[in-house]
Write an enzyme that holds these catalytic residues in place. Sequence first.
Site, PDB file in Angstrom:
ATOM      1  N   THR A 153     -14.632 -22.839  63.857  1.00  0.00           N
ATOM      2  CA  THR A 153     -15.816 -22.481  63.064  1.00  0.00           C
ATOM      3  C   THR A 153     -16.813 -23.646  62.933  1.00  0.00           C
ATOM      4  OG1 THR A 153     -14.389 -20.948  61.858  1.00  0.00           O
ATOM      5  CG2 THR A 153     -16.470 -21.443  60.807  1.00  0.00           C
ATOM      6  N   ASP A 189      -7.518 -12.856  62.482  1.00  0.00           N
ATOM      7  CA  ASP A 189      -7.489 -13.258  61.066  1.00  0.00           C
ATOM      8  C   ASP A 189      -6.837 -12.190  60.187  1.00  0.00           C
ATOM      9  OD1 ASP A 189      -8.480 -15.793  61.270  1.00  0.00           O
ATOM     10  OD2 ASP A 189     -10.439 -15.386  60.416  1.00  0.00           O
TER      11      ASP A 189
HETATM   12  N1  GLY Z   1     -12.049 -17.480  61.340  1.00  0.00           N
HETATM   13  C1  GLY Z   1     -12.158 -18.367  60.264  1.00  0.00           C
HETATM   14  C2  GLY Z   1     -12.400 -17.719  58.968  1.00  0.00           C
HETATM   15  O1  GLY Z   1     -12.942 -16.634  58.964  1.00  0.00           O
HETATM   16  O2  GLY Z   1     -12.072 -18.239  57.956  1.00  0.00           O
END
Ligand code: GLY
Length: 596
Positions: free
Chosen positions: A407, A449
């Site tokens: 990210t 996720d």
């Molecule tokens: N993929 C990282 C987050 O959404 O926290």
Amino acid sequence: MRALTRLAPPLLLATALVWSGVGPAGAATPPTKVPEAVGRGGAVATVDADATAAGIEVLRKGGNAVDAAVAAAAALGVTEPYSSGIGGGGYFVYYDHATGRVHTIDGRETAGRTADSGLFLEDGKPLAFADAVTSGLSVGVPGTPATWDAALRKWGTRSLAQNLEPAERIADHGFVVDDTFRGQTADNYARFKDFPATAALYLPNGKPPETGSVLRNPDLAATYRLLAKDGVKAFYQGELAKDIANTVQHPPVDPASGRNARPGKVDTTDLADYRVRDQAPTHVSHGAYDVYAMAPSSSGGTTVGEALNILEDGGDVSTYSGTQYYHHFLEASRISFADRNRWVGDPAFNDVPTRELLSERYAASRACLISPDHALTSPLAPGDPRHPAPCADTGQAVPEPYEGPNTTHLTVADRWGNIVSYTLTIEQTGGSGITVPGRGFLLNNELTDFDFTPLAPGVPDPNLPGPGKRPRSSMSPTVVLRDGEPLLATGSPGGATIITTTLQVLLGRLDRGLSLEQAIAAPRASQRNSATTQAEPAFLALPERAALEGLGHSFVNGGEIGAATGVERLPDGRWVAAAEPVRRGGGSAAVVRPAG
Ligand code: GLY
């Protein structure tokens, strides 16, 4: 990301922060990269000098913070393509100075309408995480183009086409590869090589690009031009949407590689149906400050907010010794993660107790668990935010799910006092590893996720896959006001460590007397309801470590944690832009008119 030129003399900064264009050989010449800048006219902080320069360019041309944030994010899609891009999603927090209000956009990737809780099961068993990551199955409908469009329509002053110009130029002319980019490419080599479109883009001559070489992405420049001309509907409908759906459903893997890249089911209807969500920010007060952040589907706002409330209930963090400060920070993180893992998921699918998790009464019922004399034992059971009772819990601990680091975060302020705090991602560094052929961008693997199976038998899990559902995020773009006036904004990448990093930066700046730059640079630790706490080597070397271990904390070397950026308004109206001095090769901070 760009080669570092740290600590440039102040005189150089005023000119070097402007995009420096095309060098004599036709290749890009990198702008200067510094981790902090002070001045007027607006401020930008990102992980990358080109992206920061793109934002500054737009501010100089009269754009506002929203315009500049879109420009910087689009540039990151070129130079930080393994962390963000139009193939991913994110969360956009905007402070509007004219109204004094904070708004948010949830641009999270979304599962296709045929997804169900068995998305990552094969023969009844969960897929290996690595197999799920590099697959069409893990690709959610991207939200980033729709986020840019929504933000610009509501609050921007320039067109998408104008704001994409700097990024198009970088993609056309190329950027200078630095050690971080080369390292990230090398880490992904084993899978990038199996997808010819990805290898063609990121493995020139079949290898990771050399540090100092110039990498161009004319396909992405053309894709940006398409969006500039036809708007983001060109992404969600039409030929590009067909290409995306086809890529997800038939991952374009080299047959000779032997890789089983499982297909996904996202189709053109899923793309056409995608919508961002407008929603109220989370809010907690912390001393003299009002802290605003993202509500679910991200767990960022509730978890940072709950931890701040717990800390505030327990005493005055500014008066603690170093040991007690770290102890309380780790314990508040532990408790709020126990609650996050049990209660937070996509609110369109679960009755998420957002308001209750952020209530002071609930924080008091959880803060009473903290003892100054010893650390709690993890996994700690969650409490029940709807029925807070002092020190009570639900009796069933939920283990921490796996989330990798990834990210990127950017922060922008403008001359009018508007602020953007924007975290965006394609999930894993390198996303799914799958490039849409001929379009110049990687697809996300955001659906990993989700929890693949319930975290604990018999305990409801709000983060299982579902049709049209958004996986729980940790992204924590945050804006802080003091007396109704903007003070600062911050956020970080880093998977679940995003939450603890954002919390630690806030505590450092708001409670521990650090400047924003110092709070960002400080050694980090991340406790997420696990038996051990991940800590950076610099944290492990702190004099407080032995005392913390004496209280029962156990640390493991977690390597580098996060890569925060921030902006802060000084009492005299100047802005500070702050980025990492070292992490991820150092970030890039700039202001429109330096006035240190
Ligand atoms: N993929 C990282 C987050 O959404 O926290």
